[in-house]
Design a protein around this motif. Structure first.
Motif, short mmCIF file in Angstrom:
data_model
loop_
_atom_site.label_atom_id
_atom_site.label_comp_id
_atom_site.label_asym_id
_atom_site.label_seq_id
_atom_site.Cartn_x
_atom_site.Cartn_y
_atom_site.Cartn_z
N GLU A 66 0.82 -1.21 0.00
CA GLU A 66 0.00 0.00 0.00
C GLU A 66 0.86 1.26 0.00
O GLU A 66 0.59 2.21 -0.74
CB GLU A 66 -0.91 -0.01 1.23
CG GLU A 66 -1.87 1.17 1.29
CD GLU A 66 -2.81 1.09 2.48
OE1 GLU A 66 -3.30 2.14 2.93
OE2 GLU A 66 -3.05 -0.04 2.98
N ASP A 67 1.93 1.28 0.81
CA ASP A 67 2.78 2.46 0.93
C ASP A 67 4.12 2.31 0.21
O ASP A 67 4.94 3.23 0.23
CB ASP A 67 3.04 2.79 2.40
CG ASP A 67 1.79 3.30 3.10
OD1 ASP A 67 0.97 3.95 2.43
OD2 ASP A 67 1.63 3.04 4.31
N ASN A 68 4.35 1.13 -0.39
CA ASN A 68 5.60 0.86 -1.11
C ASN A 68 6.82 1.08 -0.20
O ASN A 68 7.79 1.72 -0.57
CB ASN A 68 5.71 1.76 -2.35
CG ASN A 68 6.81 1.31 -3.29
OD1 ASN A 68 7.13 0.13 -3.39
ND2 ASN A 68 7.42 2.26 -3.99
N ILE A 69 6.73 0.54 1.01
CA ILE A 69 7.78 0.71 2.00
C ILE A 69 8.37 -0.65 2.37
O ILE A 69 7.64 -1.62 2.59
CB ILE A 69 7.24 1.41 3.26
CG1 ILE A 69 6.97 2.89 2.96
CG2 ILE A 69 8.21 1.29 4.43
CD1 ILE A 69 6.39 3.66 4.11
N MET A 70 9.70 -0.69 2.42
CA MET A 70 10.42 -1.90 2.81
C MET A 70 11.18 -1.63 4.10
O MET A 70 11.71 -0.54 4.31
CB MET A 70 11.39 -2.31 1.69
CG MET A 70 11.98 -3.70 1.83
SD MET A 70 13.01 -4.14 0.37
CE MET A 70 11.75 -4.25 -0.91
N GLY A 71 11.23 -2.61 4.98
CA GLY A 71 11.93 -2.46 6.25
C GLY A 71 12.00 -3.79 6.97
O GLY A 71 11.73 -4.84 6.38
N ASN A 72 12.34 -3.74 8.23
CA ASN A 72 12.40 -4.98 9.01
C ASN A 72 11.01 -5.60 9.12
O ASN A 72 10.02 -4.90 9.37
CB ASN A 72 12.95 -4.71 10.41
CG ASN A 72 14.43 -4.37 10.38
OD1 ASN A 72 15.07 -4.44 9.33
ND2 ASN A 72 14.98 -3.99 11.52
N VAL A 73 10.94 -6.89 8.92
CA VAL A 73 9.66 -7.58 8.95
C VAL A 73 8.98 -7.36 10.31
O VAL A 73 9.62 -7.39 11.35
CB VAL A 73 9.84 -9.09 8.66
CG1 VAL A 73 10.60 -9.79 9.77
CG2 VAL A 73 8.50 -9.75 8.42
N GLY A 74 7.67 -7.06 10.26
CA GLY A 74 6.93 -6.81 11.49
C GLY A 74 6.91 -5.37 11.92
O GLY A 74 6.09 -4.98 12.76
N MET A 75 7.81 -4.55 11.37
CA MET A 75 7.84 -3.12 11.72
C MET A 75 6.53 -2.48 11.29
O MET A 75 5.97 -2.81 10.24
CB MET A 75 9.02 -2.45 11.01
CG MET A 75 9.23 -0.99 11.36
SD MET A 75 10.68 -0.30 10.48
CE MET A 75 9.98 -0.10 8.83
N VAL A 76 6.02 -1.57 12.09
CA VAL A 76 4.75 -0.93 11.78
C VAL A 76 4.94 0.12 10.68
O VAL A 76 5.80 0.99 10.79
CB VAL A 76 4.13 -0.28 13.03
CG1 VAL A 76 2.83 0.44 12.67
CG2 VAL A 76 3.87 -1.33 14.09
N CYS A 77 4.16 0.00 9.64
CA CYS A 77 4.24 0.92 8.49
C CYS A 77 3.46 2.20 8.79
O CYS A 77 2.76 2.32 9.80
CB CYS A 77 3.67 0.21 7.26
SG CYS A 77 3.72 1.20 5.75
N ASN A 78 3.57 3.17 7.89
CA ASN A 78 2.83 4.43 8.03
C ASN A 78 1.32 4.21 8.05
O ASN A 78 0.57 4.99 8.64
CB ASN A 78 3.17 5.38 6.88
CG ASN A 78 4.63 5.80 6.89
OD1 ASN A 78 5.26 5.79 7.94
ND2 ASN A 78 5.16 6.18 5.74
N CYS A 79 0.89 3.13 7.39
CA CYS A 79 -0.54 2.84 7.33
C CYS A 79 -1.05 2.19 8.61
O CYS A 79 -2.26 1.95 8.75
CB CYS A 79 -0.83 1.93 6.13
SG CYS A 79 -0.06 0.29 6.23
N GLY A 80 -0.13 1.90 9.53
CA GLY A 80 -0.52 1.31 10.80
C GLY A 80 -0.47 -0.20 10.84
O GLY A 80 -0.69 -0.81 11.88
N LYS A 81 -0.17 -0.82 9.69
CA LYS A 81 -0.09 -2.28 9.62
C LYS A 81 1.37 -2.72 9.68
O LYS A 81 2.26 -2.02 9.20
CB LYS A 81 -0.73 -2.77 8.33
CG LYS A 81 -2.19 -2.40 8.17
CD LYS A 81 -2.72 -2.85 6.81
CE LYS A 81 -4.17 -2.42 6.60
NZ LYS A 81 -4.66 -2.81 5.25
N PRO A 82 1.64 -3.91 10.23
CA PRO A 82 3.02 -4.42 10.24
C PRO A 82 3.46 -4.81 8.83
O PRO A 82 2.64 -5.26 8.02
CB PRO A 82 2.95 -5.63 11.16
CG PRO A 82 1.52 -6.07 11.11
CD PRO A 82 0.71 -4.81 10.93
#
Length: 250
Positions: A66-82
């Motif tokens: 949704e936000d096209n964001i990559m990071g550590n698995v489980g990290m909370v995204c800007n959309c509020g989802k892990p």
């Protein structure tokens, strides 16, 4: 595999990450979490960290479509989802590099980097027959060797030199390569954080380099910090400017 942990002492992963900066890219086929862990450890010293592309996915990396964001698995995204775990590509002949958004994004990152690269280090990757499509994609981005007359290829591999060169002959312009069997003999280790600057000085400005100023295999983290902190401070001070970074390896 995601539960595996690096030892407390520095590993090749740590030396690799600390040898590079944000102008660089580490493109890896490995699924293991060690590179991600090494990046986390390097961030204790600097936020000027290499870009990373996970070409076959990674167990420690997550992605939000949704936000096209990559990071550590489980990290909370800007959309509020892990962040959801990346898809893993298995070692089969026909791999799908395009349908998964995160993996496709990683390949686009690598392609863009190869098109602009002055120096490419290939570390322990043998270009197996099961990766024919992957090598073809890299070759397409690299282009004709006749158009890469100044670029350098550095190869780190325990295989016989002739075999290694044969694997990558379509990427090497005449004699523009170096071959090492140990990471600590490579430009990454001998000239950490200034690999391109040092290589350009050596080849284009005919400046002799001192190969004893870089990383040593038995270094601990305080020793790595002592070697790199002035370089990192210079990077911080010149960030956002057009000033050239110094080459302390001569």
């Amino acid at each position: 595999m995601s539960k595996y942990q690096l030892p407390d002492s520095p590993t090749i992963y740590d030396f690799l990450v600390m040898s590079l900066t944000s102008k660089d890219l580490i493109a890896t086929f490995n699924w293991d979490p060690f590179l991600v862990q090494a990046i986390g450890r390097a961030m204790r010293y600097t936020d000027n960290i290499s870009q990373v592309a996970f070409l076959h996915g990674n167990v420690a990396v997550g992605f939000c479509e949704e936000d096209n964001i990559m990071g550590n698995v489980g990290m909370v995204c800007n959309c509020g989802k892990p962040l959801s775990p990346m898809k893993l590509l298995y070692p089969i002949k026909d791999k799908d590099y395009s349908s998964d958004i995160a993996i496709n994004k990683s390949w686009k990152t690598l392609s863009n980097a190869l098109e602009q690269a002055y120096m490419v280090t290939i570390f322990g990757y043998s270009a197996p027959k099961s990766d024919v499509e992957a090598v073809a994609m890299m070759k397409k981005a690299w282009g004709s060797i006749d158009d890469r007359k100044l670029e350098e290829i550095e190869l780190i591999d325990i295989r016989d030199e002739e075999e290694v060169i044969d694997s990558w002959s379509k990427f090497i312009h005449t004699h523009h390569y170096s071959y090492h069997t140990s990471f600590f003999d490579s430009t990454l280790a001998k000239c950490p954080r200034r690999t391109c600057e040092a290589t350009f000085d050596r080849l284009m400005n005919c400046i002799w380099l001192d190969g004893d100023k870089g990383f040593k295999e038995n270094m601990n983290f305080p020793a790595i910090d002592k070697l790199t902190y002035k370089l990192i401070e210079e990077e911080r001070k010149t960030k956002g400017t057009k000033k050239w970074l110094s080459n302390p390896y001569h």
